[in-house]
Write an enzyme that holds these catalytic residues in place. Structure first.
Site, PDB file in Angstrom:
ATOM      1  CG  HIS A 161      -1.723  -1.260   1.370  1.00  0.00           C
ATOM      2  ND1 HIS A 161      -2.932  -1.508   0.772  1.00  0.00           N
ATOM      3  CD2 HIS A 161      -1.404  -2.386   2.057  1.00  0.00           C
ATOM      4  CE1 HIS A 161      -3.343  -2.724   1.092  1.00  0.00           C
ATOM      5  NE2 HIS A 161      -2.422  -3.280   1.863  1.00  0.00           N
ATOM      6  CB  SER A 282      13.905  22.590 -15.443  1.00  0.00           C
ATOM      7  OG  SER A 282      13.206  23.812 -15.572  1.00  0.00           O
ATOM      8  CE  LYS A 288      12.052  20.128 -11.676  1.00  0.00           C
ATOM      9  NZ  LYS A 288      11.220  19.330 -10.772  1.00  0.00           N
ATOM     10  CD  GLU A 295       8.612  12.621 -15.229  1.00  0.00           C
ATOM     11  OE1 GLU A 295       7.826  13.299 -14.565  1.00  0.00           O
ATOM     12  OE2 GLU A 295       9.600  13.118 -15.799  1.00  0.00           O
TER      13      GLU A 295
END
Ligand code: ARG
Length: 466
Positions: A161, A282, A288, A295
């Site tokens: 979970h 970024s 970043k 992704e």
């Protein structure tokens, strides 16, 4: 409105196809990818025609030379389909005629249909694509195994979970992502048995009258045999759909690991740092470092599923035998192959270069009362009934939570105030090390079980090489 028709089927038509029809019907822009397979099919078909007495040895030699010249020209970029050519078959027939002349090359279409041709070509294409995908999957599994060996003793929180559940070895977690891909490799091997049957010879739907030998063609093309029913052969695409399913499953399994890597690389988790060459920056935020590969892998899984469901929707409700809807089978699986072949190498590279913060993972491993099961099972070993042990442990957790303590931190008196069964010796099992080494049953997280897993994976990969 109409254009002239020098396609494969002009005879009974008074006018050529309208531009609108031609634009809808055309598949050359994607099926040209199958050109080399179509030429191989033609090569095999010529032998069948010769064996049945429809081509002389001279004609066979002439056609074979023409096929190989055409193949070379295609590879050299000297032959390409014309804009108005409907499909790969039409363009290649023109190519053969240009080289060998209409008299000889015009005989080749006898006894075959684009329906049995295309059903064969897609199988040949996918069988080759599967080889490349399989070798990418093997590389991915090998990297997981290397990383598991490299960090044999490292521990981390295991989750259910998404909450801390029980500590596990990092190697156990990494190898948990290897086994699904092992199963996908097994799926591809099993799929291969069904895919490796040639539909050639099925003709348009009912077979051919010329006495051509489908076995001969199948053997020439490297198939293990032929399909059993010409109507089924030309109209079914379950082999294509099954491939699309396996491709989706590969993508879905990657996406699950991708999701973890995305979480692991956040400031809050801090489990891993991505290598510069496998992460992105970024354009506005200089600090970043983004997990774009993970992704994209997660996103591409959606695309793979889309290809599968689109194809299944095309197949649903189609009557026997060939229907033009079936032309829609190719783009989805071409895309699935291309998608996997850009995703897998990047994903493998990202995993190969992940830098794990082993100290942080180890420090988090016992937190969140992750050793509570060990308390309950210690109590059971002391003769307490599990239901009571569960209850007592729950009370201990509640006490610790209220007093901001870990499970081993209450005093002996505090233990006893919760239950007479909570003796100081309990602390001997309250370490991550003990939690891990004691889970030594088959498939558990202990070090010795991880070593067994590694040797099983090695044996699996070795068995594929033979
Ligand atoms: N382009 C077609 C396909 O991909 C080839 C078979 C065409 N057959 C036909 N009868 N029009 O399915």
């Amino acid at each position: 409105m109409a254009q002239s028709n020098d396609s494969l089927w002009g005879g009974r038509f008074e006018s050529g196809p309208s531009h609108a029809l031609a634009a809808l019907s055309k598949s050359t822009h994607f099926d040209w990818r199958l050109a080399s397979y179509d030429l191989a099919g033609t090569n095999a078909h010529i032998k069948a025609l010769a064996a049945a007495g429809f081509l002389s040895q001279d004609e066979v030699s002439k056609l074979q030379a023409a096929i190989s010249e055409l193949d070379d020209k295609i590879k050299a970029g000297e032959f390409a389909p014309k804009f108005e050519e409907e499909d790969v078959h039409a363009a290649l027939e023109r190519g053969l005629i240009e080289i060998a002349g209409a008299e000889t090359a015009g005989k080749v279409r006898a006894g075959r249909s684009r329906n049995d041709q295309i059903a064969t070509l897609i199988r040949s294409f996918l069988l080759d694509a599967s080889d490349v995908i399989e070798s990418e999957l093997v590389s991915f599994i090998e990297v997981l195994m290397e990383r598991a060996k490299e960090h044999g003793d490292a521990v981390m929180p295991g989750r259910t979970h998404f909450q801390h559940a029980q500590p596990v070895l990092l190697s156990h977690h990494l190898l948990a992502h290897a086994w699904p891909q092992v199963r996908n490799l097994e799926r591809l091997s099993d799929w291969r048995r069904r895919a490796k049957l040639s539909p050639y010879g099925a003709g348009a739907l009912a077979g051919n009258t010329l006495g051509l030998d489908p076995e001969l063609v199948a053997k020439e093309l490297g198939f293990d045999g032929t399909t059993q029913n010409s109507m089924d052969a030309t109209s079914s695409r379950d082999v294509v759909a099954e491939f699309a399913f396996i491709a989706s499953m590969i993508g879905i399994d990657l996406s699950r690991f991708a999701e973890e890597i995305i979480a692991w690389s956040t400031y809050e988790f801090g489990y891993v740092k991505l290598h510069d060459s496998f992460s992105t920056g970024s354009s506005i935020m200089p600090q970043k470092k983004n997990p774009d590969i993970a992704e994209l892998a997660r996103g591409k899984a959606g695309r793979l599923i889309g290809n599968l469901t689109g194809l299944l929707s095309t197949l649903k409700g189609l009557p026997l035998s060939y229907n033009r809807d079936l032309q829609e089978d190719k783009e989805p699986v071409f895309d699935s192959v291309d998608t996997l072949l850009v995703t897998l190498p990047a994903f493998t590279g990202m995993v190969a270069t992940l830098k794990f913060d082993l100290e942080r993972m180890a420090s988090l491993a016992p937190l969140g009362f992750a050793l509570a099961t060990d308390v309950a099972e210690w109590l059971v070993k002391q003769g307490v009934v599990f239901r009571d042990a569960h209850e007592i442990t729950g009370e201990l957790v509640k006490f610790c939570e209220e007093h901001s303590l870990e499970l081993h931190e209450p005093t002996d008196e505090q233990y006893l105030s919760i239950s007479m069964h909570l003796l100081p010796e309990l602390r001997s099992v309250l370490s991550v090390e003990s939690a891990i080494t004691s889970r030594n049953g088959a498939g558990g997280t202990s070090k010795s079980q991880a070593e067994i897993q590694l040797s099983k994976l090695e044996a699996f990969l070795a068995s594929r090489e033979n």
